[in-house]
Design an enzyme around this catalytic site. Structure first.
Site, short mmCIF file in Angstrom:
data_model
loop_
_atom_site.label_atom_id
_atom_site.label_comp_id
_atom_site.label_asym_id
_atom_site.label_seq_id
_atom_site.Cartn_x
_atom_site.Cartn_y
_atom_site.Cartn_z
N LYS A 111 56.05 36.03 26.85
CA LYS A 111 55.63 37.42 26.27
C LYS A 111 56.55 38.06 26.99
CE LYS A 111 53.29 37.04 22.51
NZ LYS A 111 51.63 36.95 21.95
N LYS A 193 58.02 26.42 18.35
CA LYS A 193 56.70 25.62 17.72
C LYS A 193 56.10 26.40 17.18
CE LYS A 193 52.19 27.42 19.39
NZ LYS A 193 51.74 27.97 20.05
N LYS A 196 51.79 30.58 13.55
CA LYS A 196 51.22 31.36 13.08
C LYS A 196 52.05 33.20 12.94
CE LYS A 196 47.21 31.33 15.32
NZ LYS A 196 46.28 30.07 15.23
P1 AMP Z 1 46.12 28.37 18.23
O1 AMP Z 1 45.89 28.96 16.90
O2 AMP Z 1 46.88 29.31 19.65
O3 AMP Z 1 44.82 29.23 18.88
O4 AMP Z 1 45.85 26.80 18.45
C1 AMP Z 1 44.67 26.67 18.97
C2 AMP Z 1 44.75 24.83 18.85
O5 AMP Z 1 46.01 24.01 18.00
C3 AMP Z 1 45.64 24.45 20.03
O6 AMP Z 1 44.94 23.83 20.66
C4 AMP Z 1 47.26 24.44 19.85
O7 AMP Z 1 47.61 23.89 20.60
C5 AMP Z 1 46.93 23.76 19.04
N1 AMP Z 1 48.43 24.05 18.46
C6 AMP Z 1 48.76 25.69 17.46
N2 AMP Z 1 50.11 25.29 17.67
C7 AMP Z 1 50.50 23.65 17.57
C8 AMP Z 1 51.39 23.09 16.79
N3 AMP Z 1 52.58 23.59 16.75
N4 AMP Z 1 52.19 21.98 17.36
C9 AMP Z 1 50.29 21.32 18.10
N5 AMP Z 1 49.21 21.74 18.34
C10 AMP Z 1 49.07 23.33 17.70
#
Ligand code: AMP
Ligand code: TRP
Length: 330
Positions: A111, A193, A196
Site C-alpha cells: 500500500k 489477487k 473485493k
Molecule cells: P479478507 O477478505 O482479506 O478478510 O480475507 C479473508 C480470508 O480469505 C483470508 O484467509 C484470506 O487469505 C482469504 N482470501 C481472500 N482473498 C483470497 C483469494 N483471492 N484467494 C484465496 N484466498 C483469499
C-alpha cells in the site's frame, strides 16, 4: 479435539476467493476440529467504510458463513467487537511487537509503495490485533489464504517472544494454507489477487452475484494464446486460475480436468468452469435467502459471543497477571 480459528474482514461483499481460500475450509474442518470463526469487524475500519454499507456487509457476511454451511451448533461464530478482550489484548500485543516486524509486512508495504496517502495507524498496527485475535483462543491451526500467512507467522514470532519473556502463556499456532486455491487470482488480471477492493468488478466474483453475472465474468476471463488447457501458473496464469477454481469446487484433480480437455478449446473449458461456479453460488444463495428470511443472525451472534467471551476473558486475565499490570485477583 484440536482447535482452529479464523476470521474474515468484510470490507465489501464476500468473494469467491474468500470462499475457496478460507470459508469453504472452515466448513470442511468443523466436524473434526473445534472451529472458531469470527467476523473481523474491527479490521474493517482500518480503511474508511461508509457506515450503512458496512453494516449491511457485516450482516451479509454472517448470513454467508451460515449459508456456506458453518453450523452454529458445531462452530463458534461471532463478531469481533462483541468480545472486548480482542482489542485489549491487541494493545498488549502492540507493545510486544517491534516496528521492524510491522515494517516487513508485505500488505502494508504494498500500500505504501502504491503511494496511497493518509493510511491509518490502525492499518499499520493491524497485524498486532490479528495476533491477539488468534492467541486469545490458543488455537492449534489458523486456516487462511496465502496472503495472510505472513501475519500468522508474525503471530508465532510474537507469541514465542512473549512466552520467553513472561513464561509459557500462549500456544504457538500454525498457519494452514491449502495447496490448491490458496490464492485465487483476478479474472481480468491474473497477476493480481481476486479482491473485493478491486476497482472494476469484472475480475471478482461475489458470492451474491447473480448467476448470469458470474457466468459472464468467467466467460470473459483473461486467458492466453497457448490454446491448450494446461496448468502452468507462469505461462498460463488465467487458465491455471480457472483450473484451481474448478478443482476446488468440484474436487476433481487438476490433472483429470486437463486430461478431459485435451485438444478442446478455451470456450468449452470456460463454459464448464462457469457451470461449476454457478451451481455452487446457487446453492449458497438459496441458503442465504432462507437465513435472511428466518432472521437467525442475532441469535447466532449472541450465542457465539458468549462462548468466545468466556475463553477470551480467562486468557486476557492470565496475560495481565503474567505481565504484572493486575493488582486485584479476579
Ligand atoms: P479478507 O477478505 O482479506 O478478510 O480475507 C479473508 C480470508 O480469505 C483470508 O484467509 C484470506 O487469505 C482469504 N482470501 C481472500 N482473498 C483470497 C483469494 N483471492 N484467494 C484465496 N484466498 C483469499
Ligand atoms: N486479517 C485477516 C484478513 O484480512 C482477517 C483476520 C483478522 C484473521 N483476524 C484474524 C484471520 C485472525 C485469521 C485469524 O484476511
Amino acid at each position: 479435539m484440536k482447535r482452529m480459528l479464523s476470521g474474515i474482514k468484510p470490507t465489501g461483499q464476500l468473494t469467491l476467493g474468500n470462499y475457496i481460500g478460507a470459508l469453504k475450509n472452515f466448513v470442511r474442518y468443523q466436524d473434526d476440529y473445534e472451529m472458531i470463526a469470527f467476523i473481523a469487524n474491527l479490521h474493517c475500519i482500518t480503511v474508511y467504510q461508509e457506515p450503512q454499507e458496512l453494516k449491511k456487509n457485516l450482516r451479509d457476511a454472517v448470513a454467508l458463513y451460515l449459508a456456506c454451511g458453518l453450523d452454529p451448533k458445531k462452530a463458534t461464530i461471532f463478531l469481533q467487537t462483541d468480545v472486548l478482550e480482542h482489542a485489549q489484548l491487541g494493545y498488549i500485543m502492540a507493545c510486544n511487537t517491534y516496528l521492524g516486524e510491522l515494517n516487513r509486512m508485505t500488505q502494508f508495504k504494498d500500500k505504501m509503495a502504491k503511494g496511497e496517502t493518509n493510511l491509518s495507524a490502525g492499518l499499520y498496527t493491524y497485524p498486532t490485533l490479528m495476533s491477539a485475535d488468534i492467541l486469545i483462543y490458543d488455537p492449534d491451526y489458523v486456516p487462511v489464504g496465502e496472503d495472510q500467512k505472513q501475519h500468522v507467522e508474525l503471530t508465532r514470532d510474537v507469541a514465542i517472544r512473549f512466552n520467553h519473556r513472561y513464561g509459557d502463556t500462549f500456544k504457538i499456532p500454525e498457519p494452514l494454507v491449502q495447496k490448491v486455491g490458496a490464492r485465487i487470482m483476478s479474472l481480468s488480471d491474473p497477476s493480481k489477487k481476486m479482491s473485493k477492493s478491486e476497482e472494476s468488478n469484472k475480475g471478482c466474483i461475489y458470492l451474491l452475484d447473480e448467476p448470469a453475472v458470474a457466468r459472464k465474468k468467467i466467460m470473459s476471463a483473461v486467458t492466453d494464446n497457448e490454446a491448450h488447457v494446461a496448468f502452468d501458473p507462469v505461462k498460463q496464469p488465467g487458465i491455471s486460475n480457472l483450473l484451481q477454481i474448478h478443482s476446488s469446487l468440484s474436487n476433481e484433480p487438476i490433472e483429470s480436468i486437463t486430461a478431459r480437455f485435451e485438444g478442446k478449446g478455451y470456450g468449452e473449458f470456460k463454459k464448464e468452469v462457469a457451470e461449476v461456479v454457478v451451481a455452487e453460488l446457487e446453492k449458497i444463495q438459496a441458503n442465504y435467502r432462507a437465513i435472511i428470511a428466518e432472521n437467525q443472525i442475532e441469535r447466532v451472534l449472541e450465542e457465539g459471543a458468549a462462548k468466545a467471551r468466556s475463553i477470551a476473558a480467562r486468557k486476557l486475565n492470565k496475560v495481565q497477571r503474567r505481565i504484572g499490570i493486575e493488582i486485584r485477583k479476579r
